[in-house]
Design a protein around this motif. Structure first.
Motif, short mmCIF file in Angstrom:
data_model
loop_
_atom_site.label_atom_id
_atom_site.label_comp_id
_atom_site.label_asym_id
_atom_site.label_seq_id
_atom_site.Cartn_x
_atom_site.Cartn_y
_atom_site.Cartn_z
N THR A 1 -12.60 42.75 -22.35
CA THR A 1 -12.12 43.97 -21.71
C THR A 1 -11.28 44.80 -22.68
O THR A 1 -11.46 46.03 -22.77
CB THR A 1 -11.28 43.62 -20.46
N ILE A 2 -10.39 44.15 -23.41
CA ILE A 2 -9.55 44.85 -24.38
C ILE A 2 -10.42 45.49 -25.46
O ILE A 2 -10.18 46.63 -25.87
CB ILE A 2 -8.53 43.86 -25.00
N LEU B 1 -8.03 43.07 -35.14
CA LEU B 1 -8.60 41.79 -34.73
C LEU B 1 -7.64 41.11 -33.77
O LEU B 1 -6.45 40.98 -34.07
CB LEU B 1 -8.85 40.89 -35.96
N LEU B 2 -8.15 40.70 -32.63
CA LEU B 2 -7.36 39.98 -31.63
C LEU B 2 -8.00 38.61 -31.41
O LEU B 2 -9.19 38.52 -31.12
CB LEU B 2 -7.33 40.76 -30.31
N LEU B 3 -7.18 37.56 -31.55
CA LEU B 3 -7.67 36.20 -31.46
C LEU B 3 -7.03 35.45 -30.29
O LEU B 3 -5.86 35.70 -29.97
CB LEU B 3 -7.36 35.42 -32.75
N LEU C 1 -4.12 40.71 -20.05
CA LEU C 1 -4.10 42.16 -20.00
C LEU C 1 -2.68 42.69 -19.81
O LEU C 1 -2.28 43.68 -20.44
CB LEU C 1 -5.00 42.66 -18.87
N ASP C 2 -1.91 42.03 -18.97
CA ASP C 2 -0.54 42.48 -18.70
C ASP C 2 0.35 42.32 -19.93
O ASP C 2 1.18 43.20 -20.23
CB ASP C 2 0.06 41.69 -17.54
N ALA D 1 -12.12 44.23 -33.13
CA ALA D 1 -12.92 42.99 -33.17
C ALA D 1 -12.12 41.92 -32.45
O ALA D 1 -10.89 41.98 -32.37
CB ALA D 1 -13.22 42.57 -34.60
N ILE D 2 -12.82 40.92 -31.92
CA ILE D 2 -12.15 39.82 -31.20
C ILE D 2 -12.70 38.50 -31.70
O ILE D 2 -13.83 38.41 -32.18
CB ILE D 2 -12.33 39.95 -29.67
#
Length: 300
Positions: free
Chosen positions: A131-132, A111-113, A94-95, A140-141
């Motif tokens: 959370t993101i 998209l975050l992987l 998160l930081d 999408a993750i």
């Protein structure tokens, strides 16, 4: 030449993702900026980067220039980045993710992987991705380089299922067991290094197929990806190659040729990671962001 790259897949949360995009691994910031601008100029809608590539700032610059030059809006482009191995863990993700957004000059990614399943932290990292996602900073993750066991670990604890698993995938390395598992669980397989780092381009069997369609071997491989329902992100720093890679919508491989390419699989991975061994810093690999000689010219 301008191509209409309108082939999309629908991820398991309903988000539509372009099936063909541009990858920028092993490209410095200057090269990434230029490649992104060329890609957008020629109709690409998807760009894939990662913090570990050391070129998020270049991608961000190229994206801003490409949007302006081509009359596009941010929502017209599908942007992927990945969580750096050294940032894994719930609060650390998160930081550090805010810095990734800053370098990319955007307030969200499409998209975050998780880049790699770092032992001991990837479940906490997945919780951070959820959370993101819930905060609207990722549409999408998903994950990258996850085998069946580690994907199963995620599926046991997740409240949001991974939408994508990005894997090395090309004719000599087809990861059939992982693809079948992903298919069964409504997770899209995305091919990194779809041309095998160039290693498959000289294959005589592929050359014979390519000649039949009056196409290059690279175009045949990328068309094969599309027909197998694979998301694919070939990398290039040459405008002519970027356009050539997109010129795959005017032909279709027949079933016999698809089966012949399917039969080329020898489970030959091109990198060090072997059978997915990862403990944070395996022998022969440095757990650090790749730093290029032009980095100081970009905002960090």
């Amino acid at each position: 030449m301008n191509f209409k790259l309108d082939s999309t897949v629908t991820l398991n949360n309903g988000v539509k993702m372009p099936q063909l995009g541009l990858g920028v691994w092993k490209v410095n910031n200057t090269g990434a900026s230029q490649s992104v601008q060329w890609a957008l100029k020629h109709g690409y809608k998807a760009i894939d980067t990662a913090k570990q590539y050391g070129n998020e700032a270049g991608v961000g610059e190229g994206l801003q220039k490409g949007l302006a030059d081509n009359g596009l809006k941010r929502e017209d482009i599908f942007l992927t980045t990945k969580i750096f191995n050294g940032d894994q863990g719930y609060q650390s993700v998160l930081d550090n993710f805010e810095g990734q957004l800053k370098r990319l000059q955007t307030d969200y990614v499409d998209l975050l992987l998780i880049h790699w399943p770092v032992n001991g932290t990837y479940l906490e990292t997945w919780r951070a991705l959820e959370t993101i996602y819930k905060e609207g900073k990722a549409r999408a993750i998903g994950v990258s380089n996850f085998n069946i066991a580690r994907l199963s670990d995620i599926l046991k604890i997740c409240s949001i299922k991974p939408a994508v698993n990005q894997m090395e995938f090309h004719p000599l390395c087809q990861e059939e067991d992982i693809k079948n598992f992903c298919d069964d669980n409504n997770i899209y397989l995305e091919a990194w290094s779809p041309l095998g780092g160039g290693a498959v381009l000289g294959d005589s069997r592929l050359k014979t197929i390519a000649d039949k369609y009056n196409k290059s071997v690279a175009q045949v491989i990328l068309r094969w990806d599309l027909q197998r329902d694979i998301i694919t992100i070939p990398k290039s720093v040459h405008e002519a190659r970027i356009t050539q890679n997109a010129d795959i919508y005017d032909f279709e491989l027949n079933d016999d040729d698809i089966e012949e390419i399917n039969g080329l699989d020898v489970e030959k991975r091109s990198l060090w990671y072997g059978d997915f061994s990862w403990s944070g810093n395996p022998e022969g690999y440095v757990d650090s962001v790749e730093v290029w000689d032009d980095t100081d010219n970009f905002n960090k």
